[in-house]
Design a protein around this motif. Structure first.
Motif, PDB file in Angstrom:
ATOM      1  N   ASN A  89       4.081 -11.240  11.887  1.00 37.40           N
ATOM      2  CA  ASN A  89       3.153 -10.261  12.450  1.00 37.40           C
ATOM      3  C   ASN A  89       3.341 -10.086  13.952  1.00 37.40           C
ATOM      4  N   ARG A 154      13.371  -6.911  -3.289  1.00 34.47           N
ATOM      5  CA  ARG A 154      12.473  -5.791  -3.042  1.00 34.47           C
ATOM      6  C   ARG A 154      13.140  -4.734  -2.158  1.00 34.47           C
ATOM      7  N   CYS A 581      -2.097  -8.859   6.173  1.00 34.04           N
ATOM      8  CA  CYS A 581      -1.052  -8.587   5.189  1.00 34.04           C
ATOM      9  C   CYS A 581       0.113  -7.826   5.820  1.00 34.04           C
ATOM     10  N   GLY A 583       3.351  -5.273   5.585  1.00 35.05           N
ATOM     11  CA  GLY A 583       3.948  -4.150   4.865  1.00 35.05           C
ATOM     12  C   GLY A 583       5.416  -4.111   5.247  1.00 35.05           C
ATOM     13  N   GLU A 584       5.794  -3.079   6.002  1.00 29.04           N
ATOM     14  CA  GLU A 584       7.154  -3.018   6.522  1.00 29.04           C
ATOM     15  C   GLU A 584       7.239  -3.778   7.842  1.00 29.04           C
ATOM     16  N   ASP A 589      10.446  -4.152   3.675  1.00 27.28           N
ATOM     17  CA  ASP A 589       9.211  -4.391   2.938  1.00 27.28           C
ATOM     18  C   ASP A 589       9.000  -5.893   2.728  1.00 27.28           C
ATOM     19  N   HIS A 590       7.884  -6.391   3.240  1.00 29.13           N
ATOM     20  CA  HIS A 590       7.541  -7.812   3.104  1.00 29.13           C
ATOM     21  C   HIS A 590       6.262  -8.023   2.296  1.00 29.13           C
ATOM     22  N   SER A 591       5.836  -7.037   1.570  1.00 25.16           N
ATOM     23  CA  SER A 591       4.561  -7.136   0.859  1.00 25.16           C
ATOM     24  C   SER A 591       4.561  -8.232  -0.203  1.00 25.16           C
ATOM     25  N   ASN A 594       2.831 -11.801   0.850  1.00 25.21           N
ATOM     26  CA  ASN A 594       1.465 -11.915   1.363  1.00 25.21           C
ATOM     27  C   ASN A 594       0.645 -12.999   0.682  1.00 25.21           C
ATOM     28  N   GLU A 602      -6.331  -6.435   2.304  1.00 20.11           N
ATOM     29  CA  GLU A 602      -5.863  -5.656   1.155  1.00 20.11           C
ATOM     30  C   GLU A 602      -5.230  -6.523   0.075  1.00 20.11           C
TER      31      GLU A 602
END
Length: 732
Positions: A89, A154, A581, A583-584, A589-591, A594, A602
């Motif tokens: 992050n 992913r 969380c 996202g990109e 994409d790292h979703s 999480n 979310e």
């Protein structure tokens, strides 16, 4: 501790599983958990996780073949308490690495990523090379390697990246990788820079894995420091000076034994911005060491820096940080400097993050008093994984005063926060009042100190000249016994009145009380090496009190007699953003990470973010939004049991609520007049933080503001079978 084992574990275990590494090291130092034989020949397909039961203090090594083999309830905590999420992050960090990789990797080549984590740097390199390049990602931590495979899948980039689940010093050219790598991309840095094994990792890479004169991202790192005076930092290291102001007659550090209780001589990570108003700068920033990633570093190094005092004061500490030059041209930088440092290396206002902080090196004793204009000679030494300092005062011709760094033969090493607690006048007076009240009217009392409190041991023996004290010292063990023996005379008692059982764990239910019943069972509670845990995990006191029930007298006094779980709704934007969380991340994409990394925000129902320990006062911007309220009470006068509590709290401020901060108040007497709290404004303890999945707008209860909640309901269930505290909440 076995240096060979430490060296074996360090090279490619990056900061992301450093929580795991800390547990491993703590097990050697404190828990005495037997090391599995296979650890010394660490297999890439076997992960050793140290499992600790906070209520019993028992620890054991659990062999994990695959993260999918873990029970459902334990999959998430495995990685949730690491700093992977906080790092991912950190947008400034990610952008800096992306810019540097795009500038460095301009054509197809062989790129090696050591300590790959989720594979972000590997994917950046593969994207920069296009279709014909190849990247090797080295990640030794099996649960993270499996998570990385999910991320690569992913993003549809797995074909271009060869993931190897090994330590970097286990890789062999011609076996694991086809040839030496042209480019090294790696981020194995901690707040001190060297603590994750940067030097030995680079040494092996240059010797065995990289071409001559390779390209590297980062390119160079430079460490800096500044001399400071700070009453708060002084309290964290000078127990002798703090104790001199106390009036309770207890001498934890008697004259002549000033360093018998001390902290480990190392740099301590800390968010220094949080105490900026309590810091007086005594020098300009100065350069200490420079490390080039593109060439093989030395294992040891020394430097001397002459520093001119810019103000008069006592030097209490050296605050240090580092600046990372990521590209060869010197256009992309990242800095961990505190906010008061103005530097072109800073990229805008770097967002708050917890994975990199400043470091503090404490001077021993009361500090070094100097006047403006005087010069100090700082001697800095680096080993493979640490940096240390020594200071001398410079006269006109020669050294006139040398700062004494000598220590005695025996030292009880504790954390700086523990030193500050033991020297805190308010805390000591609370303990004094509670024990004095407990001993009142007791003749020849038998007192059992069930935790690792040396203060209560000395206090009980000092206040009653006819008492007999049994101190269990479950974490300190023989170190605690040796300490008490050393300071007994200075505290006015002999060791025939104080006893430390040798095999306390095996004998706890059958404690030999010499035919007497226990009159007082006391604790703070405090358990050696448990300071980084959630505050209610000190409910171990309740469990031990239950085991000792057969030897308690009918009128035995229990102290503390009660534990109270307190909470407050708070605005915590910096902490929430650091764990929200993903996202990109720079286009990837790292979703999928999480849930495993314990993200908030979310999350799919019924997932919730875990409750994690933090020093809330160091968590950037914070604001209380509700009244402080009680959720659950634990009655130590009765045997331990599962219990449930529920509370409703009104909001007292408008704002965005990011979560709840929880802590324990320990009620020391039956009249509830003496309470020791671990609330956020008491800086020496960690609190538990339960972040929301989405920030909630709240306002003053009863106001007419629309779209704001006026109150919250929190439920807590303490499950004795799992030693877990389950927290649920709703807004109304």
């Amino acid at each position: 501790m076995n240096a060979l084992i430490y060296r074996t574990l360090i090279p490619s275990i990056s900061r992301r599983p450093s929580t795991r590494l800390t547990l491993i090291l703590n097990s050697f130092l404190h828990f005495k958990a037997p090391l599995p034989r296979a650890m010394s020949s660490y297999s890439p397909q076997r992960v050793f996780q140290l499992k600790l039961d906070p209520l019993t203090g028992n620890s054991e090594w659990v062999v994990i073949q695959d993260s999918d083999e873990l029970p459902e309830c334990s999959k998430e905590p495995l990685l949730a308490s690491t700093s992977y999420l906080d790092m991912l992050n950190d947008s400034y960090r990610n952008k800096a690495f992306r810019l540097a990789i795009d500038k460095t990797v301009t054509k197809p080549c062989h790129v090696l990523d050591i300590g790959a984590g989720t594979g972000l740097l590997s994917m950046m390199a593969a994207r920069a090379m296009g279709l014909n390049g190849r990247a090797t990602a080295c990640e030794s931590y099996l649960p993270m390697a499996k998570l990385m495979r999910k991320v690569l899948h992913r993003n549809g980039i797995g074909k271009n990246i060869n993931l190897i689940n090994k330590r970097s010093d286990e890789l062999e050219v011609g076996v694991d990788i086809p040839s030496r790598a042209d480019v090294l991309v790696s981020e194995i840095l901690d707040s001190e820079l060297l603590g994750e094994g940067l030097i030995p990792t680079l040494q092996h890479a240059h010797d065995k894995l990289l071409v001559e004169n390779p390209l590297t991202v980062p390119y160079r790192a430079v460490t800096y420091g500044q001399l400071v005076e700070s009453p708060y930092l002084w309290k964290l290291h000078d127990l002798f000076g703090s104790e001199a102001k106390a009036s309770d007659g207890i001498h934890l550090v008697p004259t002549g034994l000033e360093t018998i209780i001390h902290f480990k001589s190392q740099q301590h990570p800390m968010h220094c911005d949080a105490i900026r108003k309590e810091i007086k700068l005594l020098s300009e920033p100065f350069k200490i060491f420079e490390f080039d990633f593109w060439q093989r570093p030395d294992s040891h190094g020394k430097t001397k820096v002459r520093i001119k005092m810019t103000d008069t004061g006592s030097i209490h500490a050296v605050v240090s940080w580092w600046i990372l030059q990521l590209d060869r041209e010197g256009t992309v930088f990242y800095s961990t400097a505190p906010s008061w440092i103005s530097s072109p290396a800073k990229i805008g206002n770097r967002n708050w993050c917890d994975h990199w902080k400043q470091c503090v090196w404490f001077l021993r004793g009361k500090g070094m008093p100097l006047s403006e204009g005087e010069e100090v000679l700082l001697e800095a030494t680096h080993e493979e994984t640490s940096v240390s300092y020594n200071l001398n005062v410079q006269g006109p011709q020669t050294d006139i005063r040398e700062y004494d760094q000598r220590i005695g033969d025996f030292q009880l090493l504790v954390s700086p926060e523990r030193i500050a607690t033991c020297g805190d006048s308010e805390w000591r007076l609370s303990m004094l009042a509670a024990v004095r009240k407990a001993l009142q009217g007791r003749v020849n009392p038998l007192c059992v100190v069930s935790d690792d409190s040396i203060f209560l041991t000395l206090l009980a023996a000092n206040l009653s000249k006819t008492s007999h004290v049994i101190s269990l010292f479950p974490g300190l063990r023989d170190k605690g016994a040796k300490y008490v023996e050393t300071v007994a005379k200075a505290n006015g008692f002999s060791m025939d009145r104080v006893e430390v059982p040798e095999q306390w764990k095996a004998s706890l239910p059958m404690l030999d009380t010499h035919g007497k019943k226990v009159d007082l069972l006391i604790g703070e509670p405090y358990y050696y090496a448990n300071e980084g845990m959630l505050p209610w995990q000190n409910l171990r006191f309740w469990r031990d009190r239950t085991l000792l029930d057969p030897v308690l007298s009918e009128d035995a006094l229990i102290m503390p007699c009660k534990g109270i779980l307190k909470a407050c709704a708070m605005s915590l934007p910096d902490l929430w953003n650091s764990r929200c969380c993903l996202g990109e991340v720079e286009g990837f994409d790292h979703s999928v990470v999480n849930t495993t990394l314990g993200a908030c925000g979310e999350l799919p129902a019924p997932k919730e973010s875990p409750c994690l320990p933090f020093s809330v006062w160091q968590c950037g911007e914070i604001k209380e939004l509700s009244e402080i309220f009680t959720i659950l009470e634990f009655d130590f006068l009765k045997p331990i049991t599962s219990c449930y509590g529920k509370a409703q709290a009104q909001f007292t401020e408008h704002g965005l609520c990011h979560g709840f901060v929880l802590w324990m108040d320990w009620v020391m007497d039956a009249e509830n007049s003496i309470v020791v709290s671990s609330r956020p404004d008491h800086r020496y303890w960690k609190q538990g933080v339960k972040l929301l999945t989405k920030p909630v707008a709240v306002g003053i209860h009863g106001s007419k503001t629309t779209n704001e909640f006026g109150s919250t309901i929190i439920e807590a269930f303490f499950d004795l079978s799992s030693s877990e505290l389950i927290i649920k909440h709703t807004f109304s």
